[in-house]
Enzyme design. Structure first.
Site, PDB file in Angstrom:
ATOM      1  N   GLU A   1      -9.665  -0.466  -2.294  1.00 59.14           N
ATOM      2  CA  GLU A   1      -9.323   0.924  -1.955  1.00 59.14           C
ATOM      3  C   GLU A   1      -9.318   1.805  -3.212  1.00 59.14           C
ATOM      4  O   GLU A   1      -9.670   2.979  -3.158  1.00 59.14           O
ATOM      5  CB  GLU A   1      -7.964   0.962  -1.219  1.00 59.14           C
ATOM      6  CG  GLU A   1      -8.110   0.425   0.202  1.00 59.14           C
ATOM      7  CD  GLU A   1      -6.855  -0.215   0.786  1.00 59.14           C
ATOM      8  OE1 GLU A   1      -5.750   0.024   0.287  1.00 59.14           O
ATOM      9  OE2 GLU A   1      -7.015  -0.978   1.770  1.00 59.14           O
TER      10      GLU A   1
ATOM     11  N   LYS B   1       0.850  -1.205   0.000  1.00 58.56           N
ATOM     12  CA  LYS B   1       0.000   0.000   0.000  1.00 58.56           C
ATOM     13  C   LYS B   1       0.888   1.260   0.000  1.00 58.56           C
ATOM     14  O   LYS B   1       1.995   1.221  -0.521  1.00 58.56           O
ATOM     15  CB  LYS B   1      -0.964  -0.021   1.178  1.00 58.56           C
ATOM     16  CG  LYS B   1      -1.758  -1.315   1.264  1.00 58.56           C
ATOM     17  CD  LYS B   1      -2.965  -1.207   2.149  1.00 58.56           C
ATOM     18  CE  LYS B   1      -3.569  -2.569   2.352  1.00 58.56           C
ATOM     19  NZ  LYS B   1      -4.928  -2.544   2.833  1.00 58.56           N
TER      20      LYS B   1
ATOM     21  N   GLU C   1     -11.090 -10.620  -1.962  1.00 57.60           N
ATOM     22  CA  GLU C   1     -10.818  -9.844  -0.760  1.00 57.60           C
ATOM     23  C   GLU C   1     -12.116  -9.246  -0.213  1.00 57.60           C
ATOM     24  O   GLU C   1     -12.546  -8.167  -0.672  1.00 57.60           O
ATOM     25  CB  GLU C   1      -9.854  -8.696  -1.081  1.00 57.60           C
ATOM     26  CG  GLU C   1      -8.502  -9.160  -1.554  1.00 57.60           C
ATOM     27  CD  GLU C   1      -7.422  -8.142  -1.200  1.00 57.60           C
ATOM     28  OE1 GLU C   1      -6.430  -8.552  -0.586  1.00 57.60           O
ATOM     29  OE2 GLU C   1      -7.580  -6.941  -1.515  1.00 57.60           O
TER      30      GLU C   1
ATOM     31  N   GLY D   1      -1.187  -5.602   5.662  1.00 58.73           N
ATOM     32  CA  GLY D   1      -0.433  -5.228   6.855  1.00 58.73           C
ATOM     33  C   GLY D   1       0.728  -6.157   7.198  1.00 58.73           C
ATOM     34  O   GLY D   1       1.835  -5.695   7.515  1.00 58.73           O
TER      35      GLY D   1
HETATM   36  C1  PEP Z   1      -4.962  -5.816   1.133  1.00 53.66           C
HETATM   37  O1  PEP Z   1      -4.688  -4.633   1.228  1.00 53.66           O
HETATM   38  O2  PEP Z   1      -5.051  -6.302   0.004  1.00 53.66           O
HETATM   39  C2  PEP Z   1      -5.155  -6.601   2.346  1.00 53.66           C
HETATM   40  C3  PEP Z   1      -5.627  -7.804   2.240  1.00 53.66           C
HETATM   41  O3  PEP Z   1      -4.821  -5.992   3.546  1.00 53.66           O
HETATM   42  P1  PEP Z   1      -4.713  -6.709   4.991  1.00 53.66           P
HETATM   43  O4  PEP Z   1      -3.934  -7.966   4.816  1.00 53.66           O
HETATM   44  O5  PEP Z   1      -4.021  -5.699   5.836  1.00 53.66           O
HETATM   45  O6  PEP Z   1      -6.116  -6.992   5.427  1.00 53.66           O
END
Ligand code: PEP
Length: 249
Positions: free
Chosen positions: A96, A11, A166, A234
């Protein structure tokens, strides 16, 4: 047998100098024999990251690009720029980007086609909000995202696409979908690809799960039949990422 693919989505984190330190921390520990490992870095870090990853099997990618070749598109980068700087993968349609930057299905479809046309390997994200999960319409919603993203995409290109399921309610929240919940949707996506294209395309395409994956839950998720690895946010910024990549150990 599909090879797993585990990608870290950094990110908007890590300056080029910080990227060097993080790559130093992670690169030797990640086992790339049984999984493809990809660092999805901020665009400005690609050149530095490519230099640091020389001699390893770890691949590089970016989090976004624009579907035009060049010109008056202030702030954007092209597929050719990514490839020339050492990137190989690109995330398309991350939630996002869809919510904060208002990318719609039509734009995501254009990006997917352009990535393939240029030889950039796309990781196409899809997934539902909490309200769609709760009102039970999430499967139809995800099917709609898949159908529109792949409009005009050839079977060969589909096989070279990675899909990341996701659920938005699991991204950055610490709330992971259970392995069964993740498997249910990944299988549904695979069946959808089989219905649109062929049995072979559905069996070939790699489908990741993403949403609060960490070193403790990766094994249970990645051992599911239809989950071919993960897109990790993360936890990709720390040494827990090594545990995720080496989930079999
Ligand atoms: C992502 O940004 O694609 C994601 C899955 O973030 P996290 O692992 O932090 O939930």
């Amino acid at each position: 047998m599909r090879k797993k693919i585990i990608a870290g989505n950094w990110k908007m984190n890590m300056t080029p100098s910080e990227a060097k330190d993080l790559i130093r921390l992670l690169k030797d520990g990640c086992n790339t024999d049984s999984s493809d490992v990809v660092f999805i870095v901020p665009s400005i870090d690609v050149t530095t990251a490519a230099e640091c990853l020389k001699g390893t099997q770890i691949k590089l990618g970016t989090q976004n690009f624009y579907f035009e070749d060049k010109g008056a598109f202030t702030g954007e980068i092209s597929a050719k720029m990514i490839l020339d700087a050492g990137g190989e993968y690109v995330i398309i349609g991350h939630s996002e980007r869809r919510t904060i930057f208002k990318e719609d299905d039509a734009m995501i479809n254009k990006k997917l086609k352009k990535a393939h046309a240029e030889g950039l390997k796309p990781i196409l994200c899809c997934g539902e909000s909490l309200s769609l999960r709760e009102d039970g319409t999430y499967k139809a919603f995800i099917e709609g995202q898949i159908k529109s993203a792949f409009e005009g995409v050839s079977e060969e290109e589909v096989k070279n696409t990675v899909i990341a399921y996701e659920p938005i309610w699991a991204i950055g929240t610490g709330k992971t979908a259970t392995a069964d919940e993740a498997e249910e949707v990944c299988k549904m996506i695979r069946d959808c690809i089989k219905a649109i294209y062929s049995e072979d395309a559905g069996e070939t395409i790699r489908i990741q799960y993403g949403g609060s994956v960490n070193g403790s839950n990766a094994k249970e998720l990645f051992e599911k039949l239809d989950i071919d690895g993960g897109l990790v946010g993360g936890a990709s910024l720390k040494d827990d990422f090594i545990k995720i990549v080496n989930y079999k150990a």
